[in-house]
Motif scaffolding. Structure first.
Motif, short mmCIF file in Angstrom:
data_model
loop_
_atom_site.label_atom_id
_atom_site.label_comp_id
_atom_site.label_asym_id
_atom_site.label_seq_id
_atom_site.Cartn_x
_atom_site.Cartn_y
_atom_site.Cartn_z
N ILE A 80 -7.90 46.22 -20.68
CA ILE A 80 -8.15 44.60 -20.68
C ILE A 80 -9.61 44.52 -21.31
CG2 ILE A 80 -8.70 42.64 -19.12
CD1 ILE A 80 -6.52 43.88 -17.15
N TRP A 81 -10.49 45.48 -20.80
CA TRP A 81 -11.78 45.65 -21.39
C TRP A 81 -11.78 45.72 -23.14
CZ3 TRP A 81 -14.63 49.10 -24.21
CH2 TRP A 81 -15.98 48.84 -24.43
N VAL A 82 -11.09 46.69 -23.32
CA VAL A 82 -10.96 46.73 -24.92
C VAL A 82 -10.39 45.46 -25.62
CG1 VAL A 82 -9.53 47.86 -26.88
CG2 VAL A 82 -10.62 49.21 -24.55
N LEU A 83 -9.46 45.04 -24.79
CA LEU A 83 -8.86 43.60 -25.68
C LEU A 83 -9.75 42.45 -25.60
CD1 LEU A 83 -5.88 42.54 -26.77
CD2 LEU A 83 -5.62 41.84 -24.36
N ASP A 84 -10.37 42.17 -24.65
CA ASP A 84 -11.34 41.26 -24.55
C ASP A 84 -12.96 41.59 -25.36
OD1 ASP A 84 -10.09 39.34 -23.22
OD2 ASP A 84 -10.67 39.99 -21.29
N SER A 85 -13.11 43.01 -25.40
CA SER A 85 -14.44 43.13 -26.19
C SER A 85 -14.28 43.61 -27.75
CB SER A 85 -15.22 44.66 -25.35
OG SER A 85 -15.15 44.21 -23.90
N VAL A 86 -13.29 44.55 -27.76
CA VAL A 86 -13.11 44.92 -29.11
C VAL A 86 -12.38 44.04 -30.03
CG1 VAL A 86 -12.03 46.71 -30.56
CG2 VAL A 86 -13.04 47.45 -28.49
N GLY A 87 -11.54 43.28 -29.38
CA GLY A 87 -10.76 42.23 -30.07
C GLY A 87 -9.29 42.52 -30.21
N LEU A 88 -8.37 41.36 -30.53
CA LEU A 88 -7.07 41.67 -30.92
C LEU A 88 -6.82 42.62 -32.02
CD1 LEU A 88 -5.71 38.07 -30.29
CD2 LEU A 88 -5.00 40.03 -29.05
N ARG A 89 -7.42 42.51 -33.06
CA ARG A 89 -7.00 43.26 -34.37
C ARG A 89 -7.37 44.85 -33.76
NH1 ARG A 89 -10.31 45.98 -38.25
NH2 ARG A 89 -9.02 46.21 -40.26
N GLY A 90 -8.38 45.24 -33.30
CA GLY A 90 -8.72 46.52 -33.07
C GLY A 90 -7.92 47.21 -31.93
N ALA A 91 -7.52 46.44 -31.00
CA ALA A 91 -6.49 46.86 -30.00
C ALA A 91 -5.14 47.07 -30.50
CB ALA A 91 -6.62 45.86 -28.83
N THR A 92 -4.64 46.02 -31.26
CA THR A 92 -3.39 46.15 -31.74
C THR A 92 -3.25 47.27 -32.72
OG1 THR A 92 -3.06 43.74 -31.80
CG2 THR A 92 -1.44 44.88 -33.08
N ILE A 93 -4.24 47.52 -33.75
CA ILE A 93 -4.17 48.85 -34.46
C ILE A 93 -4.10 49.81 -33.83
CG2 ILE A 93 -5.28 49.83 -36.69
CD1 ILE A 93 -6.15 47.42 -37.60
N LEU A 94 -5.09 50.09 -32.71
CA LEU A 94 -5.20 51.34 -31.99
C LEU A 94 -3.64 51.72 -31.36
CD1 LEU A 94 -6.73 53.69 -30.86
CD2 LEU A 94 -7.69 52.01 -29.12
N GLY A 95 -3.43 50.73 -30.74
CA GLY A 95 -1.96 50.65 -30.17
C GLY A 95 -0.99 51.27 -30.95
N ALA A 96 -0.94 50.55 -32.35
CA ALA A 96 0.21 51.13 -33.11
C ALA A 96 -0.11 52.61 -33.50
CB ALA A 96 -0.03 50.19 -34.54
N TRP A 97 -1.42 52.88 -33.67
CA TRP A 97 -1.41 54.47 -33.97
C TRP A 97 -1.08 55.49 -32.84
CZ3 TRP A 97 -2.29 57.05 -38.44
CH2 TRP A 97 -2.34 56.23 -39.62
N LEU A 98 -1.62 55.11 -31.57
CA LEU A 98 -1.22 55.77 -30.44
C LEU A 98 0.52 55.85 -30.33
CD1 LEU A 98 -4.06 54.62 -28.08
CD2 LEU A 98 -3.64 56.82 -28.73
N ASN A 99 1.16 54.84 -30.51
CA ASN A 99 2.54 54.55 -30.44
C ASN A 99 3.11 55.71 -31.38
OD1 ASN A 99 4.68 53.16 -29.20
ND2 ASN A 99 4.98 52.62 -31.16
#
Length: 536
Positions: free
Chosen positions: A87-106
């Motif tokens: 939640i902190w990453v989503l609100d602080s880093v932003g949608l773009r960074g959180a989505t790309i990080l999630g895609a690479w972890l996936n």
């Protein structure tokens, strides 16, 4: 780049063109929505890829059914432990960074799962399978909280519920694909490497597309007044406000519990049905119907809620119907030869349950505004996953070995289990959560109220607006007949103090909330931003 496609405050009243100034939508919002949806879909496919063929996986890798169950449960454990960080990453880093990080972890998790099948002599295949699932679980924490925030930051008011729905149903769509694809690919142990490779391909494609296509977290110009105030509270302050919000706490605990039940249902469906003599193929079909009808229900319900704003009514009615369907499943699943009845109850569970999920997420944002969408929605999912862990473990612990003649078709080589008490527990908890929500949950729609106040204050600030008859002119008789547009026509004059003049330049601030409360007090009982079911 995309041009302007229009903006809409969602309230059709005189002076609307003036209220729309400064709001703009971009065609590339659909690209962002698509990327979030694809990552979520791929992640859900990886989550439940083992569950529909749990007995074959256990036999091939020489694992116990408890270990196979943990390959699904690890998603809930990791998301619970790291949910607040996500939640902190989503609100602080932003949608773009959180989505790309999630895609690479996936993608990394999907590759790690293949290692035991391609590396000869792997000593501990369970460690690689669990490690891959854990990385995918970290990705889930980043992408599953995103739909409400994408809808709030990129979409106008009249499209928010629909956008949230489209991104939210991508996760059950992935579960649907897993329920159909895994039994189709895996007939025996030698087919498992093929299955793992097939699931890794979309994860890699989505990772590449997300990295290339996503360029910004927010649009240059907000699409609505509510988007201007998104994440207006600091992270820790927002969490404190959520905990102190009685309506939100009831919604989070009760709807989170229903989410937990759906997680347990999806993870244990094959084991419940094979104990009653049903094949893996039929279990996969029931899981697919569960998701397919949920998607159809969401496609029908969310546009309706976008128009009517009946978030509370839709959520309460949906959960009541889910409770009835859950009781029916608990009874029918214990019988042999009831394929049609089982398929019907699973379809109804999905139709009433999954369809209301995006609506409930929008309701969470409405009742917790101005807390950020990531925190409001994320905390519900974290609670849901924590409750899902407890419910799943309780259901497994309550199983007993069958003492009578068994019709079991389970292939893991263990004694057949009796799930009677477990499914009755699931039905009882579903009824409990639904009853509490229906009886005790009441809220106003704070975000819509604030947006209505800002729109009205903007109209007051329009040059020449006060001189137009029937638009902004205050009524001569304060107790005279009501205008067909009460909020606009009975607007508070600008001369009433600094709060009115400051509101347009301070979105989401105290002045905006003061103005919003003034206009709400004068609105009709069935206005577009208040629920006729709210009890005060």
């Amino acid at each position: 780049m995309a041009g302007q496609t229009g903006a809409d405050t969602g309230l059709a009243k005189p002076g609307a063109l003036c209220a729309q100034q400064g709001h703009r939508t971009y065609a590339r919002r659909w690209v962002f929505l698509l990327m979030v949806s694809l990552v979520s879909c791929s992640n859900a496919m990886l989550w439940l890829s083992f569950a529909p063929v749990a007995d074959i996986i256990a036999e091939h890798f020489v694992l116990s059914m408890a270990q196979i169950n943990w390959l699904s449960l690890v998603y809930l454990v990791v998301s619970t432990l790291f949910g607040v960080v996500a939640i902190w990453v989503l609100d602080s880093v932003g949608l773009r960074g959180a989505t790309i990080l999630g895609a690479w972890l996936n993608f990394a998790g999907s590759v790690l799962r293949i290692v035991p099948c391609v590396v000869v002599g792997t000593q501990n295949p369970f460690a690689f399978l669990m490690g891959g699932q854990s990385l995918c679980a970290l990705a889930q924490s980043l992408v599953i909280f995103s739909p409400a925030k994408v809808a709030a930051l990129w979409f106008p008011q009249h499209q928010r519920a629909t956008a949230n729905m489209l991104a939210t149903i991508s996760n059950p769509l992935g579960v649907l694909v897993a329920n159909v694809l895994s039994p189709a690919l895996v007939k025996e142990g030698e087919d498992i490497p093929l299955m793992l490779g097939v699931y890794a391909i979309p994860a890699g494609v989505v990772c590449l597309l997300s990295t290339i296509c996503l360029r910004e977290s927010v649009p240059p110009t907000p699409p609505s007044a509510g988007a201007t105030s998104s994440t207006s509270e600091k992270f820790l302050d927002g969490l404190k406000l959520l905990v102190q919000n009685k309506a939100y706490v009831i919604l989070a605990v009760c709807f989170g519990g229903c989410l937990g039940i759906s997680y347990s249902f999806s993870a244990l469906l094959q084991q419940i049905l094979c104990a009653s003599g049903y094949s893996n193929g039929f279990s996969g079909l029931c899981g697919a119907l569960f998701i397919a009808f949920g998607i159809l229900g969401a496609l029908a319900l969310s546009p309706y809620v976008d128009r009517t704003k009946h978030f509370t009514e839709a959520t309460k009615i949906g959960l009541c119907l889910v409770s009835l369907a859950c009781m029916a499943f608990a009874l029918v699943s214990l019988l042999q030869g009831q394929m049609f009845a089982l398929a019907t109850t699973c379809s109804l569970l999905g139709l009433f349950g999954f369809s209301v999920t995006p609506v409930a997420m929008e309701l969470a944002v409405e009742c917790s505004f101005p807390v950020g969408e990531g925190a409001a929605v994320g905390l519900i999912f974290v609670l849901g996953q924590a409750e899902g862990i407890l419910i799943t473990l309780a259901m497994i612990a309550l199983t007993v070995q069958c003492l009578e003649q068994s019709f079991s078709t389970c292939q893991q080589g263990e004694d057949p289990l009796d799930w009677t008490v477990s499914v009755l527990l699931m039905a009882g908890l579903c009824n409990l959560f639904s009853c509490i929500l229906v009886l005790f949950f009441h809220t106003s729609y704070r975000r819509l109220q604030a947006e209505s106040g800002k729109s009205s204050s903007t109209q007051n600030a329009c040059p020449g607006g006060a001189g137009r008859a029937g638009v902004l002119r205050p009524s001569r008789d304060p107790r005279g007949p009501r205008s067909p547009h009460p909020v606009c026509c009975r607007a508070t004059p600008r001369a009433q103090g600094p709060a009115a003049t400051d509101a347009p330049s301070r979105p989401g601030g105290l002045a905006g909330r003061i103005l919003a409360s003034r206009f709400i007090d004068q609105a009709g009982p069935h206005s577009s931003f208040s629920s006729p079911w709210v009890i005060t």
